[in-house]
Design a protein around this motif. Sequence first.
Motif, PDB file in Angstrom:
ATOM      1  N   VAL A  33       0.766  -1.128  -0.028  1.00  0.00           N
ATOM      2  CA  VAL A  33       0.046   0.162  -0.114  1.00  0.00           C
ATOM      3  C   VAL A  33       0.867   1.138  -0.073  1.00  0.00           C
ATOM      4  N   GLU A  34       0.222   2.382  -0.219  1.00  0.00           N
ATOM      5  CA  GLU A  34       1.013   3.840  -0.240  1.00  0.00           C
ATOM      6  C   GLU A  34       1.254   4.379   0.941  1.00  0.00           C
ATOM      7  N   ARG A  35       0.149   4.220   1.789  1.00  0.00           N
ATOM      8  CA  ARG A  35       0.244   5.113   3.104  1.00  0.00           C
ATOM      9  C   ARG A  35       0.022   4.263   4.294  1.00  0.00           C
ATOM     10  N   ASP A  36       0.437   4.591   5.439  1.00  0.00           N
ATOM     11  CA  ASP A  36       0.037   3.896   6.616  1.00  0.00           C
ATOM     12  C   ASP A  36      -1.414   3.737   7.010  1.00  0.00           C
ATOM     13  N   SER A  37      -1.959   4.598   6.815  1.00  0.00           N
ATOM     14  CA  SER A  37      -3.705   4.517   6.879  1.00  0.00           C
ATOM     15  C   SER A  37      -4.375   3.369   6.065  1.00  0.00           C
ATOM     16  N   GLN A  38      -3.593   3.309   4.758  1.00  0.00           N
ATOM     17  CA  GLN A  38      -4.032   2.111   4.128  1.00  0.00           C
ATOM     18  C   GLN A  38      -3.687   0.817   4.609  1.00  0.00           C
ATOM     19  N   LYS A  39      -2.610   0.815   5.392  1.00  0.00           N
ATOM     20  CA  LYS A  39      -2.178  -0.573   5.980  1.00  0.00           C
ATOM     21  C   LYS A  39      -2.989  -0.936   7.085  1.00  0.00           C
ATOM     22  N   GLY A  40      -3.664   0.171   7.678  1.00  0.00           N
ATOM     23  CA  GLY A  40      -4.539  -0.345   8.759  1.00  0.00           C
ATOM     24  C   GLY A  40      -5.805  -0.708   8.249  1.00  0.00           C
ATOM     25  N   ILE A  41      -6.282  -0.187   7.158  1.00  0.00           N
ATOM     26  CA  ILE A  41      -7.718  -0.563   6.411  1.00  0.00           C
ATOM     27  C   ILE A  41      -7.394  -2.032   6.078  1.00  0.00           C
ATOM     28  N   LEU A  71      -1.225 -19.864   2.638  1.00  0.00           N
ATOM     29  CA  LEU A  71      -1.052 -18.763   2.427  1.00  0.00           C
ATOM     30  C   LEU A  71      -0.499 -17.719   3.317  1.00  0.00           C
ATOM     31  N   GLU A  72       0.792 -17.234   3.469  1.00  0.00           N
ATOM     32  CA  GLU A  72       1.048 -16.298   4.454  1.00  0.00           C
ATOM     33  C   GLU A  72       1.066 -14.989   3.592  1.00  0.00           C
ATOM     34  N   LEU A  73       0.373 -14.057   4.320  1.00  0.00           N
ATOM     35  CA  LEU A  73       0.160 -12.574   3.795  1.00  0.00           C
ATOM     36  C   LEU A  73       0.903 -11.447   4.623  1.00  0.00           C
ATOM     37  N   TRP A  74       1.668 -10.562   4.144  1.00  0.00           N
ATOM     38  CA  TRP A  74       2.136  -9.564   4.881  1.00  0.00           C
ATOM     39  C   TRP A  74       1.793  -8.269   4.430  1.00  0.00           C
ATOM     40  N   VAL A  75       1.446  -7.006   4.926  1.00  0.00           N
ATOM     41  CA  VAL A  75       1.275  -5.658   4.392  1.00  0.00           C
ATOM     42  C   VAL A  75       2.455  -4.843   4.820  1.00  0.00           C
ATOM     43  N   LYS A  76       2.601  -4.298   3.904  1.00  0.00           N
ATOM     44  CA  LYS A  76       3.728  -3.402   3.893  1.00  0.00           C
ATOM     45  C   LYS A  76       3.462  -1.957   3.050  1.00  0.00           C
ATOM     46  N   VAL A  77       4.079  -0.945   3.677  1.00  0.00           N
ATOM     47  CA  VAL A  77       3.843   0.448   3.019  1.00  0.00           C
ATOM     48  C   VAL A  77       5.027   0.533   1.974  1.00  0.00           C
ATOM     49  N   LYS A  78       4.897   1.012   0.874  1.00  0.00           N
ATOM     50  CA  LYS A  78       5.903   1.392   0.100  1.00  0.00           C
ATOM     51  C   LYS A  78       5.410   2.619  -0.892  1.00  0.00           C
ATOM     52  N   LYS A  79       5.819   3.743   0.108  1.00  0.00           N
ATOM     53  CA  LYS A  79       5.329   4.998  -0.276  1.00  0.00           C
ATOM     54  C   LYS A  79       5.505   5.485  -1.919  1.00  0.00           C
ATOM     55  N   ASP A  80       4.277   5.788  -2.246  1.00  0.00           N
ATOM     56  CA  ASP A  80       4.192   6.206  -3.722  1.00  0.00           C
ATOM     57  C   ASP A  80       4.752   5.449  -4.876  1.00  0.00           C
ATOM     58  N   TRP A  81       4.373   4.089  -4.565  1.00  0.00           N
ATOM     59  CA  TRP A  81       5.042   2.898  -5.158  1.00  0.00           C
ATOM     60  C   TRP A  81       4.401   3.068  -6.799  1.00  0.00           C
ATOM     61  N   ARG A  82       3.151   3.572  -7.059  1.00  0.00           N
ATOM     62  CA  ARG A  82       2.798   3.599  -8.386  1.00  0.00           C
ATOM     63  C   ARG A  82       3.352   4.556  -9.169  1.00  0.00           C
TER      64      ARG A  82
END
Length: 97
Positions: A33-41, A71-82
Motif C-alpha cells: 500500500v502507499e500510506r500507513d492509513s491504508q495499511k490499517g484498513i 498462504l502467508e500474507l504481509w502488508v507493507k507500506v511502499k510510499k508512492d509505489w505507483r
Amino acid sequence: MTREEVPHSIAVGIEDMRVESNGVVHISAVIFVERDSQKGIIIGKQGAMLKEVGRRARTDIENLLGSKIFLELWVKVKKDWRNQDRVLRDLGFHKDV
C-alpha cells in the motif's frame, strides 16, 4: 471489501511459492500500500480484514491450482509505489511503448 478506500493503491507481490513434500503449496505474499492509513484498513480491526482477504484468496487459489494452499500474507507500506518505475517493474507492471 475495500472498494471505496484503497483499491487503486494496492499491489501484491509473491515473495515465495513452493510445493511442500506433503503436496501443500506454500505461498508467501506481500500486499503493498502507499500510506500507513491504508495499511490499517487492509489489516482491519484485530486483523479481521486481512484474515478475510487471506481466506478468499486461499479459496480462489485452491480452486485454480487444485491443491491445498498455505498462504502467508504481509502488508507493507511502499510510499508512492505507483509512481516509481523500478517498483512497478519489480511488481510485473510494464509501460506500453
